[in-house]
Design a protein around this motif. Sequence first.
Motif, short mmCIF file in Angstrom:
data_model
loop_
_atom_site.label_atom_id
_atom_site.label_comp_id
_atom_site.label_asym_id
_atom_site.label_seq_id
_atom_site.Cartn_x
_atom_site.Cartn_y
_atom_site.Cartn_z
N SER A 1 0.83 -1.21 0.00
CA SER A 1 0.00 0.00 0.00
C SER A 1 0.86 1.26 0.00
N MET A 2 2.10 1.16 0.46
CA MET A 2 2.98 2.33 0.55
C MET A 2 3.83 2.53 -0.70
N SER A 3 3.96 1.49 -1.51
CA SER A 3 4.92 1.52 -2.61
C SER A 3 4.21 1.58 -3.97
N PRO A 4 4.85 2.24 -4.95
CA PRO A 4 4.40 2.02 -6.32
C PRO A 4 4.46 0.52 -6.62
N ALA B 1 -0.88 8.99 4.71
CA ALA B 1 -0.40 7.94 3.81
C ALA B 1 -1.04 6.59 4.09
N GLN B 2 -1.45 6.38 5.34
CA GLN B 2 -1.98 5.06 5.69
C GLN B 2 -3.42 4.87 5.25
N SER C 1 -6.83 4.74 2.80
CA SER C 1 -7.24 4.37 1.45
C SER C 1 -8.64 3.77 1.52
N HIS C 2 -9.24 3.60 0.35
CA HIS C 2 -10.51 2.89 0.25
C HIS C 2 -11.66 3.53 1.03
N THR C 3 -11.63 4.87 1.17
CA THR C 3 -12.80 5.56 1.70
C THR C 3 -13.20 6.63 0.68
N THR D 1 -4.40 4.52 -2.23
CA THR D 1 -3.30 4.18 -1.31
C THR D 1 -2.14 5.15 -1.52
N ALA D 2 -1.23 5.17 -0.56
CA ALA D 2 -0.03 6.00 -0.70
C ALA D 2 0.75 5.61 -1.94
N GLY D 3 0.86 4.31 -2.18
CA GLY D 3 1.61 3.85 -3.34
C GLY D 3 1.00 4.36 -4.64
N ILE E 1 1.76 8.04 -4.91
CA ILE E 1 3.15 8.27 -5.31
C ILE E 1 3.28 8.12 -6.83
N PRO F 1 5.83 9.31 1.49
CA PRO F 1 4.57 9.11 2.20
C PRO F 1 4.73 9.51 3.67
N GLN G 1 2.65 9.08 7.15
CA GLN G 1 1.50 8.58 7.90
C GLN G 1 1.09 9.60 8.95
N ARG H 1 -13.76 1.87 -7.67
CA ARG H 1 -13.51 1.73 -6.22
C ARG H 1 -14.20 2.83 -5.42
N ARG I 1 -17.88 2.46 -5.32
CA ARG I 1 -18.35 1.39 -4.45
C ARG I 1 -18.21 1.74 -2.96
N VAL I 2 -17.04 2.23 -2.57
CA VAL I 2 -16.88 2.48 -1.13
C VAL I 2 -17.74 3.64 -0.66
N ASP J 1 -22.83 2.71 -5.50
CA ASP J 1 -22.90 1.73 -6.59
C ASP J 1 -24.10 0.80 -6.46
N TYR K 1 -6.56 0.92 9.09
CA TYR K 1 -5.87 1.02 7.84
C TYR K 1 -6.58 0.06 6.87
N ASN K 2 -7.43 0.56 6.00
CA ASN K 2 -8.20 -0.34 5.15
C ASN K 2 -7.34 -1.29 4.33
N GLN L 1 -15.62 -4.42 -1.51
CA GLN L 1 -14.51 -3.89 -2.32
C GLN L 1 -13.17 -4.48 -1.88
#
Lengths: 171, 171, 171, 171, 171, 171
Positions: free
Chosen positions: C88-91, D38-39, D41-43, D49-51, D54, D72, D74, D162, D165-166, D170, F78-79, F105
């Motif tokens: 989740s942190m990395s490309p 950074a931590q 995602s999915h909301t 995500t951070a990745g 980036i 990133p 956090q 995504r 949906r979240v 959807d 953290y999702n 999801q």
Amino acid sequence: MERAIYIGRFQPFHCGHEKIIKTIAEETDEVVIGIGSAQKSHTTRDPFTAGERIEMVLKALENFPIRHYIIPIQDVEYNALWVSHVRSMSPKFDVAYSNNPLVIQLFTEAGIEVRRPAMHERDIYSGAAVRKSMIEGDTGEWRRFVPPAVADVIEQVEGVCRIKRVSGNDE
Amino acid sequence: MERAIYIGRFQPFHCGHEKIIKTIAEETDEVVIGIGSAQKSHTTRDPFTAGERIEMVLKALENFPIRHYIIPIQDVEYNALWVSHVRSMSPKFDVAYSNNPLVIQLFTEAGIEVRRPAMHERDIYSGAAVRKSMIEGDTGEWRRFVPPAVADVIEQVEGVCRIKRVSGNDE
Amino acid sequence: MERAIYIGRFQPFHCGHEKIIKTIAEETDEVVIGIGSAQKSHTTRDPFTAGERIEMVLKALENFPIRHYIIPIQDVEYNALWVSHVRSMSPKFDVAYSNNPLVIQLFTEAGIEVRRPAMHERDIYSGAAVRKSMIEGDTGEWRRFVPPAVADVIEQVEGVCRIKRVSGNDE
Amino acid sequence: MERAIYIGRFQPFHCGHEKIIKTIAEETDEVVIGIGSAQKSHTTRDPFTAGERIEMVLKALENFPIRHYIIPIQDVEYNALWVSHVRSMSPKFDVAYSNNPLVIQLFTEAGIEVRRPAMHERDIYSGAAVRKSMIEGDTGEWRRFVPPAVADVIEQVEGVCRIKRVSGNDE
Amino acid sequence: MERAIYIGRFQPFHCGHEKIIKTIAEETDEVVIGIGSAQKSHTTRDPFTAGERIEMVLKALENFPIRHYIIPIQDVEYNALWVSHVRSMSPKFDVAYSNNPLVIQLFTEAGIEVRRPAMHERDIYSGAAVRKSMIEGDTGEWRRFVPPAVADVIEQVEGVCRIKRVSGNDE
Amino acid sequence: MERAIYIGRFQPFHCGHEKIIKTIAEETDEVVIGIGSAQKSHTTRDPFTAGERIEMVLKALENFPIRHYIIPIQDVEYNALWVSHVRSMSPKFDVAYSNNPLVIQLFTEAGIEVRRPAMHERDIYSGAAVRKSMIEGDTGEWRRFVPPAVADVIEQVEGVCRIKRVSGNDE
């Protein structure tokens, strides 16, 4: 010898808190004052650090007629652990003073006696009202609601400027 | 007016700590005493809760010739945040007293002056030595190393029994 | 286009790391360099902050013949979550390079290909050896084991003094 | 040589961010771009995500006329620790760019210079507007607000699906 | 109706655990089996995930003559909170079985009765011994110390390979 | 043999949950029932502890025609880590049942099949509706929406009194 605990966020410590502690001083021998949500600061609802709040309480209660201990209490995210957390951080206490429904419920389930202090002019003497006055007012009216020593601490840390800014009202 | 901070784990508070605070009292006006690793308890190395340690310090310093504040300081797992953490939890301080290399380094990097108090008979007056004496001894020799008021607190919480047991030495 | 990930603590980044990244550069197209245990600093084993380690890697790899991304990766205390955390942190990446048994196991269980880079003179080119040389040596021999740009960063942050002090060897 | 830091959530990275970084590029030499929260995602508010973020920034700034580092960051739950946290995770910086009131306040209290970049067409170029367009729109209008390279990343990770949906839209 | 709690790490569940639960089954009506350090896995000391350990216990106790509930219990870093944590995660219990000195101390301080089950051939039937046998042995001797159903689970997850690898002994 | 997972907060377990599990029982062989947000309790939205909710599910599903395992699952903030977290805490599962958009999801991105159970009279059989009825009602109408065994558990823990109080409605 009976020792009480009284926990608040004290954002900031105001005259309503002072009155309650006066009542406690009449009814018991010593009081632990817990600075709740100690880890929070720099938000509209929680502008002051624990250290700043400790200074407020220290100075407001200087020469107060009851022995008192001031301890910061960080939140635990987990209500079921809260009473154990408070107990481990505080000198032993015999009774709790609170008007917060959750605090009352948690202490009661743990078998700790809870007393509800009378609240005086709750609409005026509330942290929310004082903070609103700091954010919106320009006349320093908020000073009327806090002990003079607390107003001094707030000024030293430039607290009004801080809460105005973090609330986004300074634009 | 100069205010110092002095941080220790105080597991337990012993006569070496008392001597250091006496030195601090001679050199400065007020002292914040930080109870480090406040969240720890019930281990061989950290047997006492923060609340119990606060009681020890309170009673040992009763009538002590310097104004003092006692605050529990939970660990942050993250050394780079430690100084900010201490600052946010404590009333403002001007100088730190410490002989701990990490504490010295962290405060120094943050631009805070650190003074190193002389340590007296470090082999005797050390927390590790007192705890060892509690675990291994049967004669209560550990009492010689702590102020009488601290010994009282330890007895009230049945601390010797606790440390013996959690160290596994009670079998 | 194939992108690899290579994770290390880089305490500090040394010539062994540089050699490994050279190998990776020959075998793949792009590399994500993960700065592991990013939250740690100021200990004997982890003296440098993530920011300082990013500067080391940045400068050491300047003009390096492979496109690279440098990201700090904080620990999760929980091995079962580690691969998801890194992802989740990395490309996105296609393959991992590692000689760490735990990393190999975790990536493998998650279905990610792991390649083991050859290690050159592991006894010399190891973070532990470099740190030991910093702590114990007076002649600056540690510089021989790190790229010159890394030595510069370490000097700018007074890193040798820091590691000597936090290791308790400065007394 | 002056290095700036510019921190945003970049959910997603849009043309307003790009314009701000262009301004920064004119005023300073290097810029650290911090991926905040950074931590998460999915909301609905933090879909990527951070990745993934980036990758967006990397591709959007490819061939950009300023040296930049992407890291990133956090959240720390604790505002009083935030500046120390950022400092420990980032290469050293001399100045911060921000229009966020809390960020401005925290950096200012820590003695770090803050510059406020002009914001262009803030109602259009805002993360909230782009996300709303993704959730509610069917015509792909959101693409107009982000650099083409960012639109590519969003498509590769099926980001519109995504966030729809979240957000519960959807159904 | 009396319900007991019995907490272990079960890394892995072995015949010694089985014997203890047989004893408990004779002395009480129902038992909650707590999988301690539930969040840990993939280390030499804690190789298996909570889910894997639940499967071990489930299968080993299938058709066992006592009603049992199996619940994972994550660590809290804070001993003073541990009893409250266990209580909040578990169906109500009347008595605890344990030979762990810390567990005994914590339950006892909280006023919960603790019974110490007899341990059979502790040197053979210990998690440490089983793990050592897995890491060092090539003959599968470790199977002798665990119920057959547990050996099956360990094989399905390729547990021996995992513990060999994370212990670094697979090189 | 197919094993499903079904995760809910079960605040409290009501007849809608029971119907869904009946459906699952018809379609698969075994079911893991995950008690979500296990660490939460004593709030208006999450009044019951994980232990109390385990008792509710245990008793409601006693003699139910499907083998079931009940496990508490604490939140991860953290999702991106959630699926790995669930997998590490649960016995292996083949398919998930859920109508929660985020859960759908996250499992889908991780390559896990998700089935959406039909929901019956969702406006009546919802946790929110049951809690509202507990807080506002005086006639015990909430009992109509939960299995009788669940009503018993709620009474034993004085749950109606608790939710009334923590919701602040008891003043």
